[in-house]
Write a protein that holds these residues in place. Structure first.
Motif, short mmCIF file in Angstrom:
data_model
loop_
_atom_site.label_atom_id
_atom_site.label_comp_id
_atom_site.label_asym_id
_atom_site.label_seq_id
_atom_site.Cartn_x
_atom_site.Cartn_y
_atom_site.Cartn_z
N SER A 30 -15.65 0.29 5.53
CA SER A 30 -17.06 0.08 5.79
C SER A 30 -17.67 -0.62 4.59
N GLY A 31 -18.26 -1.80 4.81
CA GLY A 31 -18.79 -2.59 3.70
C GLY A 31 -20.16 -3.14 3.99
N ASP A 32 -20.60 -4.05 3.11
CA ASP A 32 -21.93 -4.66 3.22
C ASP A 32 -23.02 -3.59 3.34
N ASP A 76 -23.29 -2.08 6.75
CA ASP A 76 -23.64 -2.95 7.87
C ASP A 76 -22.41 -3.36 8.68
N THR A 77 -21.24 -3.37 8.07
CA THR A 77 -20.04 -3.78 8.77
C THR A 77 -18.97 -2.70 8.67
N ILE A 78 -18.12 -2.67 9.66
CA ILE A 78 -16.95 -1.79 9.64
C ILE A 78 -15.78 -2.59 10.21
N LYS A 79 -14.65 -2.50 9.54
CA LYS A 79 -13.46 -3.23 9.96
C LYS A 79 -12.27 -2.27 10.00
N ALA A 80 -11.41 -2.48 10.97
CA ALA A 80 -10.21 -1.68 11.09
C ALA A 80 -9.03 -2.61 11.40
N SER A 104 -26.07 -5.12 12.18
CA SER A 104 -27.35 -5.82 12.14
C SER A 104 -27.47 -6.87 13.23
N THR A 105 -26.36 -7.48 13.63
CA THR A 105 -26.39 -8.50 14.68
C THR A 105 -25.74 -8.03 15.98
#
Length: 243
Positions: free
Chosen positions: A143-145, A148-152, A175-176
């Motif tokens: 989870s970064g930014d 605001d973002t999460i990546k797996a 956010s988007t």
């Protein structure tokens, strides 16, 4: 170790000094230079002091650079078999504190990274992640930014020699309200040749062929938009030669 030299005009460089001490480390450097034409004067002072084991498994590092007063830094490191913590403070008019920490085992690990501006009392960054590893696969989630973002990701080796693997990635930006998914694979034909391919949910299909031959590296890449069949695919070629 102490060294110094002095050169006469018209191009004056000196004195240049270096001091180094091992164990509890202390490094110092002084540079002075003078150019006769156009009158250029330069002076730099750089000092690094490292003290280990004030507390078991810790190290304290202080860096001072003159005349750049905004680059002073204090760093504290702690290392353990299953945990590491590093804290860095930039010692200027607006001190910034960065902190990173990891905790885990070869099977599962957790990590965080955070930054804090003491002047504005605002967080400059924060990231957190977890990684689960097995002999044939690994699954990191980050989870970064600032959340605001999460990546797996998921990577699975298809053979015992780990020459081929399948990879999947899923990401979301809150956010988007945007979601992105990518699947791909990698296959090592031999010790010198690797082929990679990936396909995203936006229809982008890409492939890379990377080969190492004596004293040179050849990389061929291509990209094709499956949602715009009227567009020509893109190709790339990279050559690198070693002397």
């Amino acid at each position: 170790r102490i060294t110094s030299y002095f050169v006469s005009p018209p191009n004056l460089q000196g004195p240049t000094s270096a001091v180094e001490k091992k164990g509890r480390l202390s490094i110092g450097e002084v540079v002075v230079s003078y150019s006769y034409k156009n009158t250029m004067v330069e002076s730099k002072i750089f000092t690094t002091i490292t003290v280990a084991d004030i507390v078991p498994s810790t190290k304290v590092i202080t860096s001072i650079k003159l005349p750049d007063l905004s680059s002073h830094k204090l760093e504290v490191q702690y290392f353990h078999h299953h945990a590491t913590v590093t804290s860095v403070v930039i010692l200027n008019k607006s001190p910034i504190v960065d902190l990173t920490a990891t905790l885990g085992t070869p099977a599962i690990a957790f990590g965080v990274e955070a930054g804090y501006d003491t002047t504005s009392s605002n967080s400059t960054k924060y990231t957190a992640g977890v990684n689960v590893s097995k002999p044939e696969s690994c699954t990191p989630i980050v989870s970064g930014d600032k959340g605001d973002t999460i990546k797996a990701w998921y990577l699975h080796h298809l053979d015992q020699l780990k020459k081929s693997a399948a990879v999947a990635e899923i990401s979301r930006r809150f956010s988007t309200n945007e979601n992105t998914g990518t699947v791909g694979g990698v296959y090592a034909i031999d010790d010198l040749t690797v082929v990679r391919a990936k396909l995203s949910n936006h229809g982008k299909l890409g492939a890379v062929h990377h080969q190492v031959i004596p004293k040179s590296i050849v990389t061929i890449s291509s990209e094709f938009d499956t949602m715009a069949l009227d567009k020509c695919p893109r190709f790339g070629l990279t050559l690198a030669f070693k002397p």
